[in-house]
Design a protein around this motif. Structure first.
Motif, PDB file in Angstrom:
ATOM      1  N   LEU A 132       0.822  -0.799   0.077  1.00 40.92           N
ATOM      2  CA  LEU A 132      -0.116   0.002  -0.470  1.00 40.92           C
ATOM      3  C   LEU A 132       1.074   1.288  -0.138  1.00 40.92           C
ATOM      4  O   LEU A 132       2.091   1.790   0.596  1.00 40.92           O
ATOM      5  CB  LEU A 132      -0.912   0.218   1.607  1.00 40.92           C
ATOM      6  N   VAL A 134       0.983   6.108  -0.747  1.00 34.87           N
ATOM      7  CA  VAL A 134      -0.203   7.031  -1.131  1.00 34.87           C
ATOM      8  C   VAL A 134       0.532   7.771  -2.755  1.00 34.87           C
ATOM      9  O   VAL A 134       1.761   7.665  -1.565  1.00 34.87           O
ATOM     10  CB  VAL A 134       0.139   8.270   0.381  1.00 34.87           C
ATOM     11  N   ILE A 148      -4.949   6.434  -2.393  1.00 34.06           N
ATOM     12  CA  ILE A 148      -3.888   5.292  -1.794  1.00 34.06           C
ATOM     13  C   ILE A 148      -4.055   4.225  -2.420  1.00 34.06           C
ATOM     14  O   ILE A 148      -5.534   4.392  -3.387  1.00 34.06           O
ATOM     15  CB  ILE A 148      -4.936   5.121  -0.088  1.00 34.06           C
ATOM     16  N   GLU A 162      -9.939   7.262  -2.975  1.00 32.46           N
ATOM     17  CA  GLU A 162      -9.331   9.118  -3.011  1.00 32.46           C
ATOM     18  C   GLU A 162     -10.189   9.974  -2.801  1.00 32.46           C
ATOM     19  O   GLU A 162     -11.362   9.635  -2.606  1.00 32.46           O
ATOM     20  CB  GLU A 162      -9.161   8.684  -4.370  1.00 32.46           C
ATOM     21  N   PRO A 170      -2.686   3.912   5.734  1.00 34.79           N
ATOM     22  CA  PRO A 170      -4.368   2.990   4.867  1.00 34.79           C
ATOM     23  C   PRO A 170      -3.411   2.025   6.327  1.00 34.79           C
ATOM     24  O   PRO A 170      -2.248   1.482   6.435  1.00 34.79           O
ATOM     25  CB  PRO A 170      -3.638   2.932   3.665  1.00 34.79           C
ATOM     26  N   TRP A 181      -8.468   4.535   6.733  1.00 35.97           N
ATOM     27  CA  TRP A 181      -6.807   5.383   6.536  1.00 35.97           C
ATOM     28  C   TRP A 181      -8.024   6.479   7.361  1.00 35.97           C
ATOM     29  O   TRP A 181      -8.043   6.988   7.582  1.00 35.97           O
ATOM     30  CB  TRP A 181      -6.815   5.409   5.061  1.00 35.97           C
TER      31      TRP A 181
END
Length: 656
Positions: A132, A134, A148, A162, A170, A181
């Motif tokens: 994961l 950003v 994310i 988003e 997250p 998140w």
């Protein structure tokens, strides 16, 4: 044998080079198979961030070799620039292109994200077999598009969620079916107000999103327990504490305390607690200094005996073992704690390697200020073989941290000892606006930047001198970024200081609002007021609006590649000083951003500051090059490979 020598002139074995080499930066740590990996900046390699491990023989080995440099620029401050899978796959953000790369166990590398313009990644984490991150895409809109995303080892990217100006931290549930998140929007900062979002993951998207927190608080760091409950940090009482929520229950505090488990989310990789397999948690609690505690499933709290007292973060968990980073007296490093056996081991650390007698002991002090109590840490001049003359008070540097939401603990680091071993004291101030004392103390600065911070620093310095702790005629003030603003504002707005040192400080609030990056584009709404309604306040409080207030010598240190406080701010201060004939020196470090990482920069800055103090306060500094403080000088005599000359640049960043 003890000699008596004037303060400031004491001989010291601690060189600027030793202080720079003894202050590594750590960027995350992880359990990888039977090994421990961590991110570490290497000042001698231009501040490059390597991922390293300790082999069976105890040697430090690079997992991520040069020239790779794991540095994210999401929010400009980055964080979470690398992650690792248990079987040894390393994912990292390369500084030069901001793409995510995969380093395999056989040493081969492959780019997992496209080279598609100014797109940045940060906050990397390996969860439930998924990477994961950003994603921050800069385009035609002044507000970058953030989301994310999940990235497969084959480079397939899926946008999970988003729709907010900012998203962070997250957390994927153990079954992979839910994602939590943190989100917030302009003009809020993540220590002002955020929301904790929770949704279901289906077909590569997050649906059925709901808000878990109230939306009026600063929720942080969601984490899942093995049973599927969601933990997170929140501050409805004014203190960040751990909360637990499940499908059947509303959020409830887990062993609430009058201390903060949480902090200012400048860096995406920050974690202040971690769930443990037995249903408890290991957490950092801050009230003046950091304490590490175990909170069992019933909420019973046990203190963990560990030397870390400042900047403590919980990096990773492997069964009963936990990785912690932070600062202990004389040491910054990464420790592994066994919560069952109670053992504590330093995995990797750098710091003061000499006789502990050279290291000052931090002493917490509090002063009365016009807005309430002001907290600070006093580091007395400390030398095993020298004392100051009877009746002479020592010169003092009053340090002003950045942020302005940062927090300093009572831990002496090498830079502190560099000055105290020479007979120069340090008073490190946690002025109103600092974290570590709760929301009310933090919000003392709301709408009052340039007022409360200045009043608090002046109150601390004046109160300390009035108690006899320092020579009131030899008080200097130093700070960087937001701390640099306070330095400049204190110099033009008070007579408390005889000299100042500004590192990439803000001189013009309106220019900062117009020129700075998106993460802080609306920060001043809360610190001063929204524009254009509060424009007059911006003018009144900006040091550059009161150039006649500059009367004492000033040293200005600036990074040429600073996107947060551009060089134009420092250059305007320089020009104002030159126009008024105020003694000063201006040093521009090419290749440096918002803070200094390269070893040669840190060494030069320390030596220049010492020479500056000696020149202003009248004590000899024979172990550093002299400084020219003639009115109008622009170059402090730095090597031509590092800084600009009088008219032109010649020839990387400590965050707030």
């Amino acid at each position: 044998m003890v000699d008596t020598l004037p303060y400031g002139s004491w001989p010291s074995p601690l060189s600027a080079a030793a202080a720079a080499a003894a202050a590594p930066r750590f960027d995350g740590a992880a359990f990888v198979g039977d090994e421990i990996w961590w991110g570490e900046s290497i000042p001698s390699e231009g501040g490059r961030t390597a991922v390293r491990r300790r082999d069976a023989g105890g040697r430090i080995v690079d997992v991520l070799p040069a020239p790779w440099n794991a540095r994210s620029r999401v929010h400009e401050y980055g964080g979470g620039s690398w992650a690792a899978s248990p079987d040894g796959l390393l994912f990292f953000v390369e500084k030069s292109d901001q793409r995510i790369w995969l380093l395999r166990a056989d040493g081969t590398t492959v780019a997992l994200t496209d080279d598609d313009g100014d797109v940045r990644y940060g906050g990397l984490s390996w969860q439930q077999g998924t990477l994961l991150a950003v994603r921050e895409a800069h385009g035609r809109s002044p507000v970058p598009a953030r989301s994310i995303v999940a990235i497969s080892t084959a480079g397939h990217l899926t946008t999970l969620t988003e729709g907010s100006d900012f998203l962070a931290q997250p957390a994927l549930s153990p079954d992979g079916g839910r994602l939590a998140w943190v989100a917030w929007n302009h003009p809020d900062m993540p220590w002002d107000r955020t929301t904790l979002q929770l949704g279901r993951v289906a077909h590569g998207r997050v649906t059925e999103v709901r808000t878990v927190s109230s939306g009026r608080t600063a929720a942080l760091q969601p984490e899942w327990t093995a049973e599927g409950d969601l933990l997170f940090l929140d501050d409805p009482t004014g203190r960040w504490n751990i909360f637990r929520v499940s499908d059947e229950t509303a959020p409830a505090a887990v062993s609430p305390a009058d201390a903060d488990t949480g902090g200012a989310l400048w860096v995406l990789g920050s974690r202040w607690y971690a769930p443990l397999p037995d249903g408890g948690a290991l957490a950092v609690r801050t009230d003046g200094h950091d304490e590490v505690v175990l909170v069992d499933r019933a909420g019973v709290v046990t203190s963990v005996d560990i030397p870390v007292r400042s900047r403590a973060l919980v990096e990773a968990v492997d069964g009963p073992r936990v990785l912690l980073s932070g600062a202990a007296p004389g040491v910054s490093g990464v420790w592994v704690v066994d919560t069952v056996r109670g053992s504590v081991e330093l995995v990797r650390g750098g710091g003061f390697e000499g006789d502990p007698a050279w290291l000052p002991q931090g002493r917490g002090v509090t002063f009365d200020g016009p807005h309430g109590p002001v907290h600070a840490v006093d580091y007395r001049p400390t030398h095993p073989h020298v004392v100051g003359p009877d009746g002479e008070r020592p010169p003092y540097l009053v340090w002003v941290h950045g942020g302005p939401t940062a927090h300093v603990g009572d831990v002496a680091e090498p830079k502190v000892a560099y000055f105290t071993s020479r007979g120069i004291g340090i008073l490190d101030v946690n002025y109103g606006g600092s974290t570590g004392y709760g929301r009310a103390y933090r919000e003392r600065l709301r709408g009052q930047w340039g007022v409360v911070d200045v009043d608090d620093v002046v109150a601390a310095a004046s109160g300390f001198a009035a108690e006899g702790g320092a020579d009131p005629a030899r008080l200097a003030i130093e700070g960087g970024s937001a701390g640099g603003w306070t330095v400049l504002a204190a110099l033009v707005g008070s007579d408390a200081f005889a000299a100042g040192v500004s590192r990439y400080g803000v001189g013009d609030a309106r220019a900062l609002a117009a020129d700075t990056h998106d993460f802080e584009a609306r920060y001043l709404d809360g610190l001063i007021g929204p524009l254009p309604e509060a424009e007059q306040l911006y003018v009144e409080r900006s040091p550059l609006s009161r150039p006649e207030g500059f009367r004492v010598p000033l040293l200005i240190l600036q990074g040429a590649e600073d996107a947060v406080v551009p060089p134009a701010q420092s250059e305007a201060i320089r020009d104002a000083l030159a126009a008024r004939g105020v003694p000063h020196a201006y040093v521009l470090y090419d290749g440096e951003g918002h803070g200094f990482r390269r070893q040669e920069t840190v060494v030069h800055a320390l030596e220049t500051e010492l020479a500056f103090l000696g020149a202003v306060f009248g004590f000899p500094t024979p172990d550093v090059p002299p400084i020219d403080l003639r009115p109008g000088t622009r170059d402090a005599g730095a090597p031509a490979t590092d800084v600009e000359t009088t008219e032109g640049r010649t020839t990387e960043d400590q965050t707030r």
